[in-house]
Design an enzyme around this catalytic site. Structure first.
Site, PDB file in Angstrom:
ATOM      1  CG  ASP A   1      39.046  32.709  34.309  1.00 52.03           C
ATOM      2  OD1 ASP A   1      38.176  33.087  35.101  1.00 52.03           O
ATOM      3  OD2 ASP A   1      40.008  31.991  34.681  1.00 52.03           O
TER       4      ASP A   1
ATOM      5  CE  LYS B   1      36.291  30.171  33.870  1.00 54.34           C
ATOM      6  NZ  LYS B   1      35.749  31.270  34.710  1.00 54.34           N
TER       7      LYS B   1
HETATM    8  P1  NDP Z   1      44.519  37.757  34.920  1.00 60.45           P
HETATM    9  O1  NDP Z   1      45.133  36.822  33.979  1.00 60.45           O
HETATM   10  O2  NDP Z   1      44.175  39.136  34.490  1.00 60.45           O
HETATM   11  O3  NDP Z   1      45.406  37.887  36.233  1.00 60.45           O
HETATM   12  C1  NDP Z   1      45.718  36.774  36.991  1.00 60.45           C
HETATM   13  C2  NDP Z   1      46.649  37.172  38.122  1.00 60.45           C
HETATM   14  O4  NDP Z   1      46.798  36.079  39.015  1.00 60.45           O
HETATM   15  C3  NDP Z   1      48.048  37.511  37.626  1.00 60.45           C
HETATM   16  O5  NDP Z   1      48.623  38.448  38.498  1.00 60.45           O
HETATM   17  C4  NDP Z   1      48.747  36.152  37.708  1.00 60.45           C
HETATM   18  O6  NDP Z   1      50.152  36.220  37.834  1.00 60.45           O
HETATM   19  C5  NDP Z   1      48.146  35.593  38.981  1.00 60.45           C
HETATM   20  N1  NDP Z   1      48.142  34.121  38.897  1.00 60.45           N
HETATM   21  C6  NDP Z   1      47.550  33.359  37.955  1.00 60.45           C
HETATM   22  N2  NDP Z   1      47.787  32.065  38.159  1.00 60.45           N
HETATM   23  C7  NDP Z   1      48.568  32.003  39.255  1.00 60.45           C
HETATM   24  C8  NDP Z   1      49.142  30.950  39.963  1.00 60.45           C
HETATM   25  N3  NDP Z   1      48.981  29.663  39.575  1.00 60.45           N
HETATM   26  N4  NDP Z   1      49.885  31.257  41.054  1.00 60.45           N
HETATM   27  C9  NDP Z   1      50.059  32.553  41.446  1.00 60.45           C
HETATM   28  N5  NDP Z   1      49.535  33.594  40.794  1.00 60.45           N
HETATM   29  C10 NDP Z   1      48.795  33.333  39.729  1.00 60.45           C
HETATM   30  O7  NDP Z   1      43.200  37.011  35.450  1.00 60.45           O
HETATM   31  P2  NDP Z   1      41.924  37.603  36.200  1.00 60.45           P
HETATM   32  O8  NDP Z   1      42.294  38.768  37.043  1.00 60.45           O
HETATM   33  O9  NDP Z   1      40.852  37.752  35.208  1.00 60.45           O
HETATM   34  O10 NDP Z   1      41.516  36.359  37.120  1.00 60.45           O
HETATM   35  C11 NDP Z   1      41.942  36.227  38.474  1.00 60.45           C
HETATM   36  C12 NDP Z   1      40.994  35.320  39.219  1.00 60.45           C
HETATM   37  O11 NDP Z   1      39.675  35.881  39.196  1.00 60.45           O
HETATM   38  C13 NDP Z   1      40.846  33.906  38.627  1.00 60.45           C
HETATM   39  O12 NDP Z   1      40.613  33.008  39.705  1.00 60.45           O
HETATM   40  C14 NDP Z   1      39.570  34.027  37.794  1.00 60.45           C
HETATM   41  O13 NDP Z   1      38.960  32.763  37.621  1.00 60.45           O
HETATM   42  C15 NDP Z   1      38.742  34.938  38.679  1.00 60.45           C
HETATM   43  N6  NDP Z   1      37.653  35.654  38.036  1.00 60.45           N
HETATM   44  C16 NDP Z   1      37.856  36.442  36.936  1.00 60.45           C
HETATM   45  C17 NDP Z   1      36.811  37.145  36.384  1.00 60.45           C
HETATM   46  C18 NDP Z   1      36.994  38.070  35.242  1.00 60.45           C
HETATM   47  O14 NDP Z   1      36.029  38.727  34.860  1.00 60.45           O
HETATM   48  N7  NDP Z   1      38.178  38.195  34.663  1.00 60.45           N
HETATM   49  C19 NDP Z   1      35.443  37.018  36.910  1.00 60.45           C
HETATM   50  C20 NDP Z   1      35.355  36.234  38.115  1.00 60.45           C
HETATM   51  C21 NDP Z   1      36.419  35.578  38.633  1.00 60.45           C
HETATM   52  P3  NDP Z   1      51.063  35.835  36.556  1.00 60.45           P
HETATM   53  O15 NDP Z   1      50.877  36.970  35.605  1.00 60.45           O
HETATM   54  O16 NDP Z   1      52.449  35.709  37.106  1.00 60.45           O
HETATM   55  O17 NDP Z   1      50.527  34.545  36.034  1.00 60.45           O
HETATM   56  O1  2IT Z   2      34.758  33.325  36.560  1.00 61.27           O
HETATM   57  C1  2IT Z   2      34.026  34.150  35.964  1.00 61.27           C
HETATM   58  O2  2IT Z   2      32.911  34.461  36.385  1.00 61.27           O
HETATM   59  C2  2IT Z   2      34.543  34.765  34.735  1.00 61.27           C
HETATM   60  N1  2IT Z   2      35.677  34.499  34.363  1.00 61.27           N
HETATM   61  C3  2IT Z   2      33.670  35.671  33.924  1.00 61.27           C
HETATM   62  C4  2IT Z   2      32.784  34.899  32.999  1.00 61.27           C
HETATM   63  C5  2IT Z   2      31.972  35.714  32.032  1.00 61.27           C
HETATM   64  O3  2IT Z   2      31.282  35.064  31.237  1.00 61.27           O
HETATM   65  O4  2IT Z   2      32.007  36.940  32.061  1.00 61.27           O
END
Ligand code: NDP
Ligand code: 2IT
Length: 443
Positions: free
Chosen positions: A163, A123
């Site tokens: 992420d 990461k």
């Molecule tokens: P994005 O940046 O697309 O969206 C994140 C969302 O979560 C936004 O709505 C953001 O609000 C909110 N958020 C972020 N930080 C905080 C915080 N500290 N408190 C409250 N709200 C918060 O990210 P993703 O959708 O990609 O990621 C969301 C989660 O999913 C994370 O935990 C990530 O690690 C996990 N994840 C992502 C994957 C991927 O493929 N993208 C794969 C697997 C897991 P704001 O805009 O106001 O910050």
């Molecule tokens: O938390 C996760 O699994 C991710 N943000 C996706 C990682 C990836 O390599 O696609």
């Protein structure tokens, strides 16, 4: 062993609370398993897995639109490469620090193993905040970040992806800079645009995979998603496509949130409203409260959606967003299933409540593995210089989520029949990595 390991790890990582939390959660299920499998104990596999293979920390200087110099800190935690090249996302958020990235990298090792694809765990990211920055500023930041990171990654070494705060726009800029410096067009990042080697369904994969996993959990109990009330937190990549798949499955999504508050739409978020969210969040990069204004529903500033009665809760924002009081709220309001789209969104105390009260509870490393799984499929397509159809990738994603569910059932079913998905995911993910480490003499 339990006390020795816990004491030692707690002392070593006293100043890394999120990493410690993730390790202690995993050890709780793993230590009894390791006690029964002396080979893992003899080789101190768990001790070894909790120390990253390598950590890179670097300076990221960039120029803002006023021509002033700004400095951020960049990181890559290369946790474990026993079963494949390092693989995992990049997070750009002001809260990013070593503890958070180590927890995410540690979870990634087990998650990637669960997908059955050959990927190690890593990461990275930065304390850079993309919010309020112009596209040009984000581009200059990404170029500077990659100018340093490119020395440590490569299609057979370490393959980053998105992420929080890193989506298609950032991956495009990062890829462009890598290509410029290395003079190589390779699959060094996943989540790329389709025109330059990205896999179809990668943007959708985490949210879709989460809902496929929920489907499997319900099927065990002869139940279906159709007609269920669902609360979702976040409104980014994972949340958006979880909503899309819920709508397609006939469930009603009541909430979405961002870091400022949440919206509650009792009529449910339909496809037309979801299209508005896509545009609001991915193009205009606005705040979720605008949804409430647009569709005349309630907005709760500074609050989380866990007080809204629901059948199913899908936390899709960030770590530790469900505290113990939120867990009680969910359970007391009749919630029967919690599946984590985010990484470690439930505190250990919240998880205890879910498990004690017999909820169906799936941890992120199992339920959100669809994203990295399709990243793995993107790597395969890049190696072949070929691209599969949407239908083919989607079918593979579904089958991977079904297999992860099966693995959780295999390793997590307790004597009374309760499926402990947390224990199942931890053990199933661990075994493959541990065996590979021992075979390679890395411990
Ligand atoms: P994005 O940046 O697309 O969206 C994140 C969302 O979560 C936004 O709505 C953001 O609000 C909110 N958020 C972020 N930080 C905080 C915080 N500290 N408190 C409250 N709200 C918060 O990210 P993703 O959708 O990609 O990621 C969301 C989660 O999913 C994370 O935990 C990530 O690690 C996990 N994840 C992502 C994957 C991927 O493929 N993208 C794969 C697997 C897991 P704001 O805009 O106001 O910050
Ligand atoms: O938390 C996760 O699994 C991710 N943000 C996706 C990682 C990836 O390599 O696609």
């Amino acid at each position: 062993m339990v006390n020795d390991f816990v004491d030692c790890i707690s002392r070593r990582h006293a100043n890394e609370p999120e990493f410690l939390q993730a390790v202690l959660e995993v050890s709780e299920s793993l230590i009894p398993f390791i006690e029964k499998n002396p080979l893992y104990k003899k080789h101190k596999v768990l001790e070894c897995m909790t120390e990253p293979e390598r950590v890179i920390i670097f300076r990221v200087p960039w120029l803002n639109d006023l021509g002033e110099l700004e400095i951020n800190r960049g990181y890559r935690v290369q946790m474990n490469s026993a079963i494949g090249p390092f693989k995992g996302g990049l997070r750009f958020h002001p809260s990013v620090n070593l503890s958070i990235l180590k927890f995410l990298a540690f979870e990634q090792v087990l998650k990637n193993s669960l997908t059955t694809l050959p990927m190690g765990g890593a990461k990275g990211g930065s304390d850079f905040d993309p919010k309020g920055k112009s596209d040009r500023e984000v581009m200059r930041f990404c170029q500077s970040f990659m100018t340093e990171l490119c020395k440590y990654i490569g299609p057979n070494t370490d393959v980053p992806a998105g992420d929080i705060g890193v989506g298609g726009r950032e991956i495009g800029y990062l890829f462009g800079q890598y290509k410029r410096i290395k003079n190589e067009f390779t699959g060094v990042l996943t989540g790329k645009g389709y025109e330059f080697g990205g896999s179809l369904i990668r943007p959708e994969a985490t949210g879709y995979g989460l809902v496929y996993f929920v489907d499997e959990m319900l099927t065990v109990h002869k139940d279906v998603l159709k007609g269920k009330a669902v609360t979702i937190s976040g409104s980014g990549n994972v949340a958006q496509y979880a909503v899309e798949k819920c709508i397609e499955s006939g469930a009603t999504v009541l909430t979405l949130s961002d870091s400022d508050g949440f919206i509650y739409d009792p009529a449910g978020i339909d496809s037309r409203k979801l299209n508005y969210v896509f545009e609001l969040k991915n193009v205009r990069r606005g705040r979720i409260k605008e949804y409430a204004k647009q569709f005349g529903c309630e907005y709760f500033p500074k609050e989380k959606p866990w007080g809204i009665p629901c059948d199913i809760a899908l936390p899709c924002a960030t770590q530790n967003e469900i505290a113990v009081e939120d867990a009680y709220n969910l359970v007391n309001n009749g919630c029967m299933l919690v599946a984590e789209g985010a990484n470690m969104p439930s505190t250990p105390e919240a998880v205890e409540v879910f498990q004690e009260r017999g909820l169906l509870y799936a941890p992120g490393k199992a339920a959100n593995a669809g994203g990295v799984a399709v990243s793995g499929l993107e790597m395969s397509q890049n190696s072949m210089r070929y691209s599969w159809t949407k239908e083919k990738v989607n079918l593979k994603l579904k089958s991977i989520m079904q297999n992860i569910h099966q693995a959780c059932v295999k390793y997590g079913t307790e004597e009374n029949g309760y499926i402990n998905y947390q224990k199942g995911a931890n053990i199933a993910g661990f075994v493959k990595v541990a065996d590979a480490m021992i075979a390679q003499g890395t411990v």
